[in-house]
Design a protein around this motif. Structure first.
Motif, PDB file in Angstrom:
ATOM      1  N   THR A   1      -1.480   4.364  -5.471  1.00  0.00           N
ATOM      2  CA  THR A   1      -2.168   3.119  -5.809  1.00  0.00           C
ATOM      3  C   THR A   1      -3.630   3.417  -6.109  1.00  0.00           C
ATOM      4  OG1 THR A   1      -3.010   2.560  -3.609  1.00  0.00           O
ATOM      5  CG2 THR A   1      -0.728   1.935  -4.077  1.00  0.00           C
TER       6      THR A   1
ATOM      7  N   ALA B   1       0.824  -1.216   0.000  1.00  0.00           N
ATOM      8  CA  ALA B   1       0.000   0.000   0.000  1.00  0.00           C
ATOM      9  C   ALA B   1       0.854   1.260   0.000  1.00  0.00           C
ATOM     10  CB  ALA B   1      -0.938   0.002   1.208  1.00  0.00           C
TER      11      ALA B   1
ATOM     12  N   LEU C   1      -9.447  -5.115  -1.342  1.00  0.00           N
ATOM     13  CA  LEU C   1      -9.737  -3.789  -0.784  1.00  0.00           C
ATOM     14  C   LEU C   1     -11.162  -3.797  -0.253  1.00  0.00           C
ATOM     15  CD1 LEU C   1      -8.251  -1.908  -3.816  1.00  0.00           C
ATOM     16  CD2 LEU C   1      -7.471  -1.493  -1.489  1.00  0.00           C
TER      17      LEU C   1
ATOM     18  N   PHE D   1      -2.597  -2.504  -9.369  1.00  0.00           N
ATOM     19  CA  PHE D   1      -2.762  -1.811  -8.089  1.00  0.00           C
ATOM     20  C   PHE D   1      -1.917  -0.537  -8.024  1.00  0.00           C
ATOM     21  CE2 PHE D   1      -1.384  -1.469  -3.528  1.00  0.00           C
ATOM     22  CZ  PHE D   1      -2.619  -1.208  -2.954  1.00  0.00           C
TER      23      PHE D   1
ATOM     24  N   GLU E   1     -10.879   3.318   1.591  1.00  0.00           N
ATOM     25  CA  GLU E   1     -10.697   1.870   1.476  1.00  0.00           C
ATOM     26  C   GLU E   1      -9.523   1.403   2.333  1.00  0.00           C
ATOM     27  OE1 GLU E   1     -12.036   0.256  -2.804  1.00  0.00           O
ATOM     28  OE2 GLU E   1     -10.346   1.648  -2.882  1.00  0.00           O
TER      29      GLU E   1
ATOM     30  N   THR F   1     -16.508  -5.006  -0.988  1.00  0.00           N
ATOM     31  CA  THR F   1     -15.141  -5.476  -1.167  1.00  0.00           C
ATOM     32  C   THR F   1     -14.845  -5.614  -2.653  1.00  0.00           C
ATOM     33  OG1 THR F   1     -15.290  -6.718   0.886  1.00  0.00           O
ATOM     34  CG2 THR F   1     -13.589  -7.404  -0.617  1.00  0.00           C
TER      35      THR F   1
ATOM     36  N   ARG G   1      -5.984   2.383  -4.339  1.00  0.00           N
ATOM     37  CA  ARG G   1      -6.746   2.431  -3.087  1.00  0.00           C
ATOM     38  C   ARG G   1      -7.315   3.829  -2.859  1.00  0.00           C
ATOM     39  NH1 ARG G   1      -6.594   3.810   2.295  1.00  0.00           N
ATOM     40  NH2 ARG G   1      -4.635   4.930   2.040  1.00  0.00           N
ATOM     41  N   GLN G   2      -8.609   3.898  -2.611  1.00  0.00           N
ATOM     42  CA  GLN G   2      -9.249   5.164  -2.295  1.00  0.00           C
ATOM     43  C   GLN G   2      -9.082   5.443  -0.795  1.00  0.00           C
ATOM     44  OE1 GLN G   2     -10.939   7.160  -4.732  1.00  0.00           O
ATOM     45  NE2 GLN G   2      -9.720   5.744  -5.982  1.00  0.00           N
TER      46      GLN G   2
ATOM     47  N   VAL H   1      -6.776  -1.919   2.569  1.00  0.00           N
ATOM     48  CA  VAL H   1      -6.281  -3.204   2.067  1.00  0.00           C
ATOM     49  C   VAL H   1      -6.517  -4.215   3.180  1.00  0.00           C
ATOM     50  CG1 VAL H   1      -4.279  -4.508   1.290  1.00  0.00           C
ATOM     51  CG2 VAL H   1      -4.541  -2.121   0.591  1.00  0.00           C
ATOM     52  N   THR H   2      -7.307  -5.254   2.895  1.00  0.00           N
ATOM     53  CA  THR H   2      -7.608  -6.226   3.948  1.00  0.00           C
ATOM     54  C   THR H   2      -6.808  -7.515   3.787  1.00  0.00           C
ATOM     55  OG1 THR H   2      -9.543  -6.833   2.653  1.00  0.00           O
ATOM     56  CG2 THR H   2      -9.905  -5.402   4.556  1.00  0.00           C
TER      57      THR H   2
ATOM     58  N   SER I   1     -14.305  -1.479   1.823  1.00  0.00           N
ATOM     59  CA  SER I   1     -14.827  -0.219   2.350  1.00  0.00           C
ATOM     60  C   SER I   1     -16.201  -0.516   2.921  1.00  0.00           C
ATOM     61  CB  SER I   1     -14.926   0.839   1.247  1.00  0.00           C
ATOM     62  OG  SER I   1     -16.017   0.540   0.399  1.00  0.00           O
TER      63      SER I   1
END
Lengths: 164, 289
Positions: B158, B116, B137, B151, B164, B143, B160-161, B166-167, B139
């Protein structure tokens, strides 16, 4: 940014301290009087602030104190006393692994973490084990030697200097 | 001293996702903190809100799930080093984990955080690119899964918002006759930032031909990259010296390196060709053992 009461058990003593969210474990420990934990680079490069957090060696400058709420912390001063030093502390003194001393608490913690998992380390494993700890005085030779001496004392069954 | 911020301490993943949604975009999750804390201290990030995700139980495990190895976002690099599933199904990730930072950092840094953070030199990226990993990801809206190769957008950027998280990282279990290798060129043996790094993977068919090849490179472009033309040059062929050398040449051509304090662009391109050739040759030898 309100303080919150957190609980830290340091070297066996339980403390309840009110801390703001931006306080790192390093500064929390030093404020609590554990000044053997040294403040070096504060970005995880030098290892001077290393402590065992629930048994794992970490840079305390990279842990937020709130993240350590409820944790057990061991600092170098918790390893032993002047009367009853830990074998690592004794070996560092005997061998002459301490010059200015600033890296020593972090080195002891890294070495303790290494020997907890690897009782008979090779020289390479020792070098790797302290690779997160900078020393600008000794050139590391005496530090490595001290860890070998301590390993032999703690786990005398095998010679730590011999490769497997 | 760190600048001021509010630290939120959710107890569950849904709670964490609500907090991220409420405070986005002025919010960042923190787990190991090995990147975020220095970045807050240096002023690179000025955040009003930080959400602690280090202790979320939902993110702690490494598990096998159908055809996947799933690494939760709370899993540290040190846990990866000790994990038998990783040793069995993703040994190339283990190789890279052993060279990430130093033992103190590995005890805090997470695999997901390394991705990330999106440093071009992220040590976890080349092996996971070579393994065709996906990033999960989440939120409060749901998912989604993104291929790791999609990514990264740029240096430290990235898909990723801000709302969000990263899980986890999902790695498809490798087929039989899949062999991998990793290399990292640093300025010293341990605790080094990669000057150039790479992971290669060679899956072969019964006749010994390369069925699938992956060549993933770090520190030689704004993001970790795949050298797809180099991969194609080997696929369908026997991994003999000439096609390997050709693939290595194409891998070097795929780089877009920069000059910096750790090395020159010219060196990075050159060492990529040499190291890709060596690691492919090593894979070819290992897969005939």
């Amino acid at each position: 940014m309100e303080p919150k009461l957190i609980t830290l058990t340091v070297n066996g003593h339980t403390h309840h301290v009110a801390l703001k969210p931006n306080v790192t474990l390093l500064h929390a420990l030093r404020q609590m009087g554990y000044i053997d934990v040294k403040d070096g680079c504060e970005k995880g490069d030098c290892g001077a602030c290393a402590v065992l957090l629930n048994g794992r060696a970490v840079n305390s400058c990279l842990v937020l104190a709130w993240q350590a709420d409820g944790a057990e912390v061991l600092t170098a001063a918790g390893l032993g006393t002047a009367e009853h030093p830990h074998p690592l502390q004794e070996a560092f003194a005997d061998v002459g692994a301490v010059q200015c001393g600033y890296c020593t608490p972090g080195m002891l913690i890294a070495a303790k973490a290494l020997l907890d998992r690897t009782p008979y380390p090779t020289e390479e494993q020792i070098r790797e084990g302290i690779s997160g700890n900078l020393c600008r005085c000794t050139g590391y030779a005496k530090i490595i030697q001290a860890i070998q001496v301590a390993a032999e004392k703690i786990s005398p069954a095998a010679s730590p200097a011999k490769p497997e | 001293m760190l600048p001021e911020f509010e630290l939120l301490m959710p107890r569950t993943l849904p709670e964490a996702l609500e907090m991220l949604a409420e405070h986005a975009p002025d919010v960042m999750p923190v787990a190991g903190g090995t990147n975020l804390i220095p970045d807050m201290r240096s002023g690179r990030y000025r955040l009003r809100w930080v959400v602690n995700v280090a202790s979320l139980l939902e993110l702690q495990a490494i598990r096998r799930e159908d055809g996947w190895l799933v690494i939760g976002a709370g899993v540290t690099v040190a846990q990866v080093l000790d994990d038998p599933l990783v040793a069995q199904y993703a040994p190339v990730l283990r190789e890279a984990a052993a060279l990430l930072g130093n033992p103190l950092v590995r005890n805090r840094a997470t695999v997901a955080g390394n991705l990330a953070d999106a440093s071009p030199a992220a040590d976890m990226a080349p092996p996971l690119l070579a393994l065709d990993a996906e990033v999960e990801l989440a939120s409060n809206q749901g998912t989604r899964r993104v291929l790791l190769r999609d990514f990264f957008l740029g240096v430290r950027r990235t898909v990723r918002q801000p709302h969000e998280l990263v899980t986890g990282v999902r790695v498809p279990l490798p087929p039989p006759r899949s062999v991998t290798a990793f290399y990292k060129i640093g300025l010293r043996e341990a605790d080094a930032i990669a000057v150039a790094s790479g992971a290669v993977r060679m899956d072969r068919d019964e006749s010994g031909r390369c069925r699938l090849v992956r060549i993933a490179l770090g520190s030689v472009a704004p993001t970790p990259i795949r050298a797809c033309q180099a991969e194609a040059a080997l696929e369908g062929r026997l991994p003999e010296p000439e096609p390997i050398a050709e693939a290595a040449r194409l891998a070097a051509e795929a780089t877009r390196p920069i000059d910096d304090i750790r090395g020159s662009a010219t060196y990075r391109r050159h060492v990529t060709e040499v190291m890709v050739r060596r690691t492919l040759t090593e894979c070819a030898a290992r897969s005939t053992e």
